[in-house]
Every structure is written in structure tokens, then in C-alpha cells.
Design a protein around this motif. Structure first.
Motif, PDB file in Angstrom:
ATOM      1  N   ASN A  97     -33.176 -23.923 -47.990  1.00  0.00           N
ATOM      2  CA  ASN A  97     -33.441 -22.872 -48.546  1.00  0.00           C
ATOM      3  C   ASN A  97     -34.381 -22.365 -49.758  1.00  0.00           C
ATOM      4  O   ASN A  97     -35.100 -21.462 -49.781  1.00  0.00           O
ATOM      5  N   GLU A  98     -34.418 -23.434 -50.690  1.00  0.00           N
ATOM      6  CA  GLU A  98     -35.520 -23.380 -51.596  1.00  0.00           C
ATOM      7  C   GLU A  98     -36.964 -23.497 -51.000  1.00  0.00           C
ATOM      8  O   GLU A  98     -37.835 -22.778 -51.122  1.00  0.00           O
ATOM      9  N   LEU A  99     -36.966 -24.418 -49.940  1.00  0.00           N
ATOM     10  CA  LEU A  99     -38.433 -24.545 -49.143  1.00  0.00           C
ATOM     11  C   LEU A  99     -38.702 -23.415 -48.257  1.00  0.00           C
ATOM     12  O   LEU A  99     -39.698 -23.096 -48.091  1.00  0.00           O
ATOM     13  N   LEU A 100     -37.811 -23.092 -47.656  1.00  0.00           N
ATOM     14  CA  LEU A 100     -37.903 -22.062 -46.445  1.00  0.00           C
ATOM     15  C   LEU A 100     -37.562 -20.537 -46.750  1.00  0.00           C
ATOM     16  O   LEU A 100     -38.012 -19.748 -46.036  1.00  0.00           O
ATOM     17  N   GLN A 118     -43.389 -24.910 -50.722  1.00  0.00           N
ATOM     18  CA  GLN A 118     -43.091 -23.564 -50.249  1.00  0.00           C
ATOM     19  C   GLN A 118     -44.135 -22.685 -49.827  1.00  0.00           C
ATOM     20  O   GLN A 118     -44.277 -22.076 -49.081  1.00  0.00           O
ATOM     21  N   ALA A 119     -45.136 -22.828 -50.633  1.00  0.00           N
ATOM     22  CA  ALA A 119     -46.544 -21.917 -50.253  1.00  0.00           C
ATOM     23  C   ALA A 119     -47.252 -22.426 -48.783  1.00  0.00           C
ATOM     24  O   ALA A 119     -47.422 -21.425 -48.125  1.00  0.00           O
ATOM     25  N   ILE A 120     -47.041 -23.695 -48.394  1.00  0.00           N
ATOM     26  CA  ILE A 120     -47.632 -24.107 -47.067  1.00  0.00           C
ATOM     27  C   ILE A 120     -46.549 -23.630 -46.156  1.00  0.00           C
ATOM     28  O   ILE A 120     -47.134 -23.009 -45.197  1.00  0.00           O
ATOM     29  N   LEU A 121     -45.219 -23.751 -46.413  1.00  0.00           N
ATOM     30  CA  LEU A 121     -44.381 -23.277 -45.310  1.00  0.00           C
ATOM     31  C   LEU A 121     -44.174 -21.811 -45.216  1.00  0.00           C
ATOM     32  O   LEU A 121     -44.044 -21.461 -43.980  1.00  0.00           O
ATOM     33  N   ALA A 122     -44.461 -21.138 -46.330  1.00  0.00           N
ATOM     34  CA  ALA A 122     -44.490 -19.560 -46.318  1.00  0.00           C
ATOM     35  C   ALA A 122     -45.254 -18.867 -45.290  1.00  0.00           C
ATOM     36  O   ALA A 122     -45.112 -17.945 -44.307  1.00  0.00           O
TER      37      ALA A 122
END
Length: 90
Positions: A76-79, A13-17
Motif C-alpha cells: 500500500n505504500e508503493l501502490l 512510488q512515482a514510477i508506479l503511480a
């Protein structure tokens, strides 16, 4: 096992955000959300909140459809909540 999985999810999540919405980001999120086997069974295309997955064949199409709700939740949890509003499987 759950702690390691939730730690990995938070790291993703942190990386993708921090990344812009690109085809590479969508492909990576698809691979993580769908898992290694289903992730290879379809190709993602994202546009305006819709993620279209083109399955390799009818058998994989059916398998991806069976996992649709779980995959959508994971995406949606990841993005970010509401990023993928619709998951279409062809």
C-alpha cells in the motif's frame, strides 16, 4: 541506509503511480514489497482490492503468512493507501 531505502521507495512510488494497474505492475510491487526471496516464492494475482498469492509450497506459504502484515503495508505504500485491502495466501 534508511535514507537510501526511503529514496528508493519514493522513486518506486512515482514510477508506479504513473502506470495503469496491470499484472506487471502488481508483480513488480509484489517483488519489491516481499523482497527478493519471498518475492520468488509466490505468484501474485490482483482483483478488486484483493491480492492472492499462490505460494510454491506449504513451507513458503507459511513464511509469506508470517510476513503478511509487513508485505501488505509495503504494497500500500508503493501502490497507494487502500489499493490492496486484502492479502490472501494460498
Amino acid at each position: 541506509m534508511h535514507k537510501a531505502q526511503s529514496s528508493a521507495t519514493r522513486a518506486y512510488q512515482a514510477i508506479l503511480a504513473a502506470q495503469p494497474m496491470t499484472p506487471g505492475k502488481i508483480a513488480f510491487a509484489w517483488q519489491v514489497a516481499a523482497g527478493p526471496t519471498l518475492g520468488r516464492a509466490g505468484t501474485p494475482h490482483f482483483s478488486d482490492g484483493s491480492l492472492r498469492i499462490t505460494a510454491r509450497d506449504a513451507t513458503w506459504q507459511q513464511e509469506i503468512r508470517r510476513a503478511r502484515s509487513l508485505i501488505l503495508e509495503r504494497l500500500n505504500e508503493l501502490l497507494g493507501a487502500g489499493t490492496v485491502r486484502r492479502l490472501v495466501i494460498d
